[in-house]
Design an enzyme around this catalytic site. Structure first.
Site, PDB file in Angstrom:
ATOM      1  N   THR A  70      13.584  -8.327   5.331  1.00 26.12           N
ATOM      2  CA  THR A  70      12.319  -8.562   4.622  1.00 26.12           C
ATOM      3  C   THR A  70      12.346  -9.888   3.881  1.00 26.12           C
ATOM      4  OG1 THR A  70      11.815  -6.227   4.420  1.00 26.12           O
ATOM      5  CG2 THR A  70      10.873  -7.651   2.740  1.00 26.12           C
ATOM      6  N   SER A  88      16.820  -5.127   9.568  1.00 22.95           N
ATOM      7  CA  SER A  88      18.170  -4.534   9.496  1.00 22.95           C
ATOM      8  C   SER A  88      18.198  -3.048   9.813  1.00 22.95           C
ATOM      9  CB  SER A  88      18.829  -4.817   8.144  1.00 22.95           C
ATOM     10  OG  SER A  88      18.438  -3.894   7.171  1.00 22.95           O
ATOM     11  N   THR A 136      17.368  -4.967   3.510  1.00 21.96           N
ATOM     12  CA  THR A 136      17.890  -4.009   2.528  1.00 21.96           C
ATOM     13  C   THR A 136      18.316  -2.683   3.167  1.00 21.96           C
ATOM     14  OG1 THR A 136      15.677  -3.135   2.066  1.00 21.96           O
ATOM     15  CG2 THR A 136      16.453  -4.918   0.644  1.00 21.96           C
TER      16      THR A 136
HETATM   17  N1  ASP Z   1      13.317  -3.106   7.105  1.00 28.48           N
HETATM   18  C1  ASP Z   1      13.764  -4.213   6.283  1.00 28.48           C
HETATM   19  C2  ASP Z   1      15.168  -4.574   6.679  1.00 28.48           C
HETATM   20  O1  ASP Z   1      16.066  -3.862   6.311  1.00 28.48           O
HETATM   21  C3  ASP Z   1      13.673  -3.814   4.866  1.00 28.48           C
HETATM   22  C4  ASP Z   1      14.114  -4.873   3.882  1.00 28.48           C
HETATM   23  O2  ASP Z   1      14.763  -5.840   4.194  1.00 28.48           O
HETATM   24  O3  ASP Z   1      13.788  -4.663   2.691  1.00 28.48           O
HETATM   25  O4  ASP Z   1      15.377  -5.537   7.365  1.00 28.48           O
END
Ligand code: ASP
Length: 315
Positions: free
Chosen positions: A12, A58, A91
């Site tokens: 993100t 991720s 995350t």
């Molecule tokens: N879906 C995203 C990821 O993990 C969520 C984030 O980065 O906050 O790449």
């Protein structure tokens, strides 16, 4: 030794959306890591190199991406002119990557993961501040002689072996599974509440990432859990290649539904290594006398899966 390498993997923090006020509508992993660096004015005079290792949401993290990441980390950490490395990450699986790197990183340079809960185009984007803090943490940690893997998010420095996502929506989204942050970092880069001793990384090295991934799955215990999924996995494995390990996300202190227990004995008899973790957020699972399946300590079930993979690969 003052250069800092920033390895981009997506997430993100590199996400974009159409409407800055609707920060939940976006696509992760759109901007390059060089663009992320350019968006932080405080980094303009820091000697940085941005390297794009991957560009993934991720939630789709994989052994193949970890292998690439390991290759780049090994290369840059070995350079005499490099003080340490920052990794931009999503995350969702940051706990898994942080734990894996904690186990593998050798040497005494800092490796700092960072991420964001809001995309780069959001009005309240947290990525630029987190990236600035992560770079400053590499500088400060290198100066203090503190190597190893940490994550820097929302003004807190978390140990790589403990960090986990604890909230799916707030900017302050991470915790240490009940353990405090290693330190707080303010927006001038000053540290406070520093924990001692600073945790050293495992130092197992990168060779293990060249091995094929042994299949390890996670099974959750819950009301009515009767082992149906475990039986299905064993049947599937007979046709498609071995199931090597199971991590149980148990109730409470790693306890299991009796229906699940019966089937697990069957899996263990077929050579599946079985470890116990907990679906509870804090407290972990300690070893007790008479344990049938080994306890995974403070690790999240997903981190315990990484640990079991490493164990099966001889690390
Ligand atoms: N879906 C995203 C990821 O993990 C969520 C984030 O980065 O906050 O790449």
């Amino acid at each position: 030794m003052q250069n800092i390498v920033i390895l981009g993997t997506g997430g993100t923090i590199a996400g974009t959306g159409q409407d800055p006020e609707r920060s939940w509508q976006y696509k992760a992993a759109q901007l390059s890591v060089a663009q992320l660096v350019d968006a932080v004015p405080e980094l303009r005079h820091v000697p940085l190199e941005a390297v794009q290792v991957a560009q993934v949401d991720s939630k789709d993290m994989s052994w193949a991406v970890w292998r690439e990441l390991g290759r780049e980390l090994q290369k840059h950490l070995a350079r005499e002119d490099v003080a340490g490395v920052v990794i931009t990450h999503g995350t969702d699986t940051l706990d898994e990557t942080a734990y894996l790197l904690h186990r593998l990183v050798d040497g005494d340079k800092p490796v700092v993961l960072t991420a964001a809960m809001r995309p780069a185009t959001a009005l309240d984007a947290d990525g630029p501040g987190n990236l600035r803090d992560a770079v400053r943490v590499v500088q400060e940690a290198a100066q203090r002689g503190l190597g190893g893997v940490v994550a820097v998010l929302h003004g807190r420095i978390w140990a790589g072996a403990q960090v986990r996502k604890a909230c799916s929506s707030e900017l302050d989204a991470f915790d240490g599974g009940g353990k405090p942050p290693l330190a707080l970092v303010d927006d001038q880069g000053q540290w406070s509440n520093v924990v001692t001793p600073w945790p050293a990384s495992g130092g197992a090295g990168w060779q293990v990432l060249a091995s094929p991934l042994p299949r390890v799955e996670i099974i959750t215990s819950h009301a009515d859990a009767d082992g149906w999924l475990v039986e299905a996995a064993l049947a599937h494995a007979r046709q498609n290649g071995p199931l090597k390990g199971l991590v149980l996300a148990g109730t409470g202190h790693g306890t299991l539904h009796k229906g699940l227990e019966a089937v697990l004995a069957h899996a263990a008899a077929q050579g599946v290594t079985i470890w116990r973790s907990s679906r509870v957020a804090r407290g972990g699972v300690g070893s007790r006398e008479g344990d049938v399946f080994a306890a995974c300590g403070d690790l999240t079930p997903a981190q315990a899966r990484v640990a079991l993979v490493l164990y099966l690969l001889g690390v």
